[in-house]
Structures are given as structure tokens and as C-alpha cells.
Design an enzyme around this catalytic site. Structure first.
Site, PDB file in Angstrom:
ATOM      1  N   GLY A   1       0.833  -1.191   0.000  1.00 59.52           N
ATOM      2  CA  GLY A   1       0.000   0.000   0.000  1.00 59.52           C
ATOM      3  C   GLY A   1       0.867   1.239   0.000  1.00 59.52           C
ATOM      4  O   GLY A   1       2.098   1.176  -0.072  1.00 59.52           O
TER       5      GLY A   1
ATOM      6  N   GLY B   1       3.322   1.310   3.097  1.00 60.22           N
ATOM      7  CA  GLY B   1       4.209   0.204   3.415  1.00 60.22           C
ATOM      8  C   GLY B   1       3.802  -1.074   2.732  1.00 60.22           C
ATOM      9  O   GLY B   1       3.181  -1.054   1.674  1.00 60.22           O
TER      10      GLY B   1
ATOM     11  N   THR C   1       3.037  -5.638   3.452  1.00 58.66           N
ATOM     12  CA  THR C   1       2.716  -6.726   4.375  1.00 58.66           C
ATOM     13  C   THR C   1       3.389  -8.001   3.891  1.00 58.66           C
ATOM     14  O   THR C   1       3.384  -8.293   2.692  1.00 58.66           O
ATOM     15  CB  THR C   1       1.190  -6.941   4.451  1.00 58.66           C
ATOM     16  OG1 THR C   1       0.561  -5.709   4.809  1.00 58.66           O
ATOM     17  CG2 THR C   1       0.850  -7.991   5.498  1.00 58.66           C
TER      18      THR C   1
ATOM     19  N   LYS D   1       3.905  -6.397   9.231  1.00 62.85           N
ATOM     20  CA  LYS D   1       3.494  -5.183   8.528  1.00 62.85           C
ATOM     21  C   LYS D   1       4.569  -4.121   8.675  1.00 62.85           C
ATOM     22  O   LYS D   1       4.942  -3.753   9.788  1.00 62.85           O
ATOM     23  CB  LYS D   1       2.164  -4.677   9.076  1.00 62.85           C
ATOM     24  CG  LYS D   1       1.036  -5.673   8.863  1.00 62.85           C
ATOM     25  CD  LYS D   1      -0.294  -5.135   9.301  1.00 62.85           C
ATOM     26  CE  LYS D   1      -1.388  -6.155   9.024  1.00 62.85           C
ATOM     27  NZ  LYS D   1      -2.729  -5.663   9.383  1.00 62.85           N
TER      28      LYS D   1
ATOM     29  N   ASP E   1     -10.276   1.510   7.757  1.00 55.35           N
ATOM     30  CA  ASP E   1     -10.034   0.892   6.441  1.00 55.35           C
ATOM     31  C   ASP E   1     -10.885  -0.369   6.280  1.00 55.35           C
ATOM     32  O   ASP E   1     -10.381  -1.424   5.886  1.00 55.35           O
ATOM     33  CB  ASP E   1      -8.554   0.577   6.264  1.00 55.35           C
ATOM     34  CG  ASP E   1      -8.181   0.382   4.788  1.00 55.35           C
ATOM     35  OD1 ASP E   1      -8.998   0.758   3.916  1.00 55.35           O
ATOM     36  OD2 ASP E   1      -7.088  -0.129   4.496  1.00 55.35           O
TER      37      ASP E   1
END
Length: 499
Positions: A45, A48, A50, A67, A164
Site C-alpha cells: 500500500g 508500506g 505486508t 506489517k 479501512d
């Protein structure tokens, strides 16, 4: 061989042999916090990425989710503030203790990158589920709301906003079929908002969008999220579940910004009213709390029940005693008044009897044929479902003592923590059925197909598994020894054992 994956975002060759401790391409450390090793990137994203990882410090090296938050600003004052906010918010995440939210295992800063480590949840997200199985109907969406809203209520009780919510961030756990809320934006969004408020300008932090376009309401995109922002996102998620369309792909009113979604679906008037209020652009008209939504969801089916029987159309609904009139005369009472009195009667906890629609095996099957699959926490003792075709039905926590399921198709059904002791599953299709923690004492599984079924924690004392197919099922040797087996039983390894 499981490779190591370099977490340096600028690494050109991130895959490494698992035995090396530093990336052979860029030299970055591959063992985070002297404990975690990344093995695969699973998401990316604006703030950052995952990764799937393993915990080297625990026996068996269990999987985990790593993450990585990547602030790219080189300004030291900005970084110091981000680090302080990260630690504060990570500690808040650490307070979450809910069975439908992944547990925070660790958080730390390393090489000016921030890391959160969470427990891994196996399962498909709702976006994948819709793509694979098709869109939800109204009853399925209502069941979704009734399960996910209490989870969100718990989050709000901690004075947190998820920020989110979308189909990709809600998993259906493989183990028991329960919904799990993942990927909290609390850390990254708190950093974004605070830095913006401190007038740090268009730094690397404030350039990132908050939430996901289409699912986040206007106030959240303006970096001013409130509790009802999550309610809007849940409503937008419902639209996706029913249409397979992202809300940003649904037409909107050019003047107000309201989504023109009603022509995309066919819903009851009561449920349309609820979704309208969840999806209000103006926060003054939107639901303020999860409890408000749950109350309306609770009233809608009762409103429908006043007009027709919940399961069948053959018998009219009989109102509760003294409901139609407050006196002994024959004064006419309007439908609106009857509804209001019915709702008051339903909410009454003491002193008044309440009408309950009579449920029969046939009425349940009729309801299933019209799209209802959730029959959890109900009593169906001795019901006869022989030869029924009811895949994916949900009997979670229900009472099914001595129920009959001979030769029924129950593939993918959920019997989590249900009591089906003495039930007859003779020659039934039980592939991939969730019997997690179910009470199955003396149940008859002769000739049943239990391939891929989850029997973890189930009580199989005196259950009859003669001739059953247990290929790839989740069952222990101890459970098998508690039950009856014979030469025709196919064991989890796919073989018949010679006695």
C-alpha cells in the site's frame, strides 16, 4: 525450501536462501528484531507493505504477519514524531483482545522502518469469496452485518476507529467460518492526521490517502474520521457484497455525492432504509453508533413478521395476546399502531408473552430455498433433514440432538460448537464441514463423506465412523480411538487400515 524475503523496499533481488542472515543483493538484515524472518510479500500500500513471516523464537516456527510502515521523509523531527505516534498507537492496538481480531504479537522500529507483527489468520477475504461464489442476497448481507457489527462495536468501545473497512480486510476464518476484521489503519492514519495538524506540509506522510477510495466517507478522506466513518464503510462493503462492484464504480449524484445504489439491488423496504442511513454522506443524518444499526436490524425482520410468517406463507401471523387493542372493545387499530405495539412487546423483557413463529423442518428448508443460510443458536432437536440439499448452511451453536441427516448434502456447512449428539449422518455429504468443538457423542457417520472436514475439538465419544471417509480431515488419533471404526473406514491419510 522456504526462501527468505528482503524487506528493503529498494532491493532489486529480494529473494534469498533461508540460511543467510543478510540479503545477498543489498546487504539488509533478514532477521528482524533477532526473531522474525520474512518469507513472502503478500500486500502493498501507500504507507508500506505486508509480508508472511515466521517466528524463529518459538517451537515449530509458527507463521505470522509482518506489517512494515515506511516513512520516507528524511527530516529527523518528522521521523521522531512519527516514531512517538507509532509507539503510542501500537500500544493501543496491543490492548485489543477479541476472538475475531488478529492478536498483536510485537511492534518495533528497525532501520527507520516501523513494524507490527500479528497472528496469522487462514482464510479467504470477502472480496475473494464474492469473486469465487457470487454476490450475497439480502439475508446473507443481514447475517454479515449481525456478525461483523458487534466486532466493530468492540473496537469503538476502546475509542478506536478502524479506518479501512472493506471486503479485502474481512476474512472468513478457515477454521470455523467466522468473520475476522484485519488490517487496522489506526497507526498509519494517526501518524498522517497528527503530522497534517502540526503543519508539517506535504511530507511523505501527508501525501498518503486515508482509507480506501469508495469505502471511506468524505470526512475520513479529509483526515477527520469519526466512529460513523466506519459505519459508512460497512455500508459500502454491503454494496460490494451484493453487486461485486466497488462503490467508486457506482454512479453518484453530481450535486450531493450520494451513491445511486438502489437501482443496483433488489431489497426489502426496511433494509433499504437501513442502508440509506449507513451510507449518508452528511454525518448528521448517518447512524451515530453501532447500537443504532443493530436496533434497526433487530426491528426489520419483526416488522416483516407482522405481515407474514417468518418461514412460511401458509399461515397468518397470530399477534401476541392483547396486542391489537388496549381494551375489550372492537376499536380499529391501524397497521402502524399495531407495528409500534408489536415492537414494544418484543422489547419487553418481563411479564409479557411474545409470539414466536413455529419452525418445522419444512419451513426451515423453505427459508433456505429463499436464500437464508444462517440458522445459528436455535433448537432443532429430532428434526428430519434426510436427503435435504442444504450446502453451506450455518448451524453454529444450535441444538440438533438426534436430528436426522441421512444422505443429506451438507458440504461446507458450519456446526461450530453445535450439539448434534445422537444425530444420524448416515451416508451424508459432509465434505469441508466445520465440526469445530461440536458435541457429536454417539452420532452415526456410517458411510458419510467427511473429506476435508474440521473435527478439531469435537467430542466423538462412541460416534460411529464405520465406512466413513476421513481423507484430509482435521481429526486426532485420540478422537478416532474414542469412536467406532472398521475395515471400511478411510483414515485421514487416505488409506484403509487393516485390523
Amino acid at each position: 525450501m522456504i526462501l527468505s524475503y528482503c524487506l528493503n523496499p529498494n532491493c532489486s533481488e529480494p529473494q534469498n536462501h533461508p540460511s543467510v542472515k543478510h540479503c545477498q543483493s543489498c546487504g539488509a538484515n533478514l532477521i528482524l528484531h533477532n526473531r522474525y524472518r520474512s518469507i513472502k510479500k503478500i500486500g502493498k500500500g501507500g504507507f508500506g507493505a505486508t509480508f508472511l513471516g515466521i517466528d524463529l523464537s518459538l517451537p515449530g516456527n509458527p507463521f505470522c504477519v509482518i506489517k512494515q510502515l515506511r516513512p520516507t521523509s528524511k527530516d529527523q523531527e518528522t521521523f521522531d514524531m512519527a516514531l512517538e505516534l507509532f509507539e503510542r498507537e501500537a500500544k493501543t492496538l496491543g490492548k485489543i483482545d477479541h476472538p475475531q481480531i488478529p492478536r498483536l504479537l510485537d511492534y518495533f522500529e528497525e532501520d527507520k522502518h516501523f513494524y507490527l507483527v500479528q497472528s496469522l489468520v487462514k482464510g479467504k477475504n470477502l472480496q475473494q469469496e464474492v469473486k469465487q461464489n457470487g454476490v450475497f442476497n439480502e439475508s446473507q448481507v443481514k447475517a454479515f452485518l449481525k456478525e461483523i457489527l458487534p466486532v466493530l462495536k468492540y473496537i469503538h468501545s476502546l475509542k478506536m476507529i478502524h479506518r479501512d473497512i472493506k471486503p479485502a480486510n474481512i476474512l472468513r476464518r478457515e477454521q470455523d467460518g467466522k468473520l475476522v476484521l484485519i488490517d487496522f489503519g489506526a497507526v498509519k492514519d494517526q501518524v498522517n492526521t497528527q503530522l497534517a495538524n502540526q503543519n508539517y506540509g506535504q511530507t511523505a506522510f501527508t501525501q498518503f490517502a486515508v482509507g480506501t477510495m469508495g469505502f471511506a466517507p468524505p470526512e475520513q478522506l479529509a483526515m477527520r474520521p469519526i466512529y460513523s466513518s466506519d459505519i459508512y464503510a460497512i455500508g459500502a462493503t454491503c454494496l460490494y457484497l451484493m453487486t461485486a462492484k466497488s462503490p467508486k464504480d457506482i454512479a453518484a449524484d453530481e450535486l450531493t455525492g450520494e451513491l445511486l445504489w438502489e437501482k443496483e439491488v433488489r431489497l426489502s423496504a426496511g433494509f433499504v432504509k437501513i442502508l440509506r442511513k449507513m451510507l449518508e454522506v452528511d454525518v448528521r443524518n448517518r447512524y451515530k453508533s453501532i447500537d443504532e444499526v443493530l436496533v434497526d436490524l433487530d426491528i426489520v425482520p419483526y416488522e416483516q413478521q407482522l405481515e407474514q410468517n417468518l418461514f412460511t406463507h401458509s399461515k397468518p401471523v397470530t399477534p401476541p395476546p392483547n396486542l391489537e387493542s388496549e381494551s375489550n372493545d372492537n376499536t380499529y387499530v391501524s397497521a402502524t399502531s399495531r407495528l409500534a405495539m408489536a415492537i414494544r412487546a418484543r422489547k419487553s423483557r418481563q411479564g409479557k408473552s411474545k409470539y414466536v413463529a413455529q419452525v418445522t423442518p419444512q419451513s426451515l428448508l423453505n427459508a433456505y430455498s429463499r436464500g437464508r443460510i444462517d440458522f445459528s443458536q436455535q433448537v432443532f432437536n429430532k428434526f428430519n433433514f434426510a436427503h435435504a440439499n442444504i450446502p453451506n448452511i450455518n448451524f453454529r451453536n444450535s441444538q440438533l440432538i438426534q436430528a436426522k441427516f441421512e444422505e443429506a448434502n451438507l458440504e461446507g456447512a458450519n456446526f461450530y460448537s453445535a450439539n448434534a449428539s445422537g444425530a444420524n449422518f448416515n451416508k451424508a455429504n459432509l465434505r469441508k464441514v466445520h465440526f469445530f468443538k461440536a458435541e457429536l457423542e454417539s452420532a452415526d457417520f456410517r458411510g458419510a463423506d467427511l473429506e476435508g472436514a474440521n473435527l478439531e475439538g469435537a467430542n466423538l465419544d462412541s460416534a460411529n465412523l464405520c465406512g466413513a471417509n476421513l481423507t484430509n480431515s482435521n481429526i486426532t488419533e485420540e478422537q478416532i480411538q474414542q469412536a467406532q471404526t472398521n475395515w471400511a473406514t478411510i483414515f485421514p491419510d487416505g488409506k484403509r487400515h487393516i485390523w
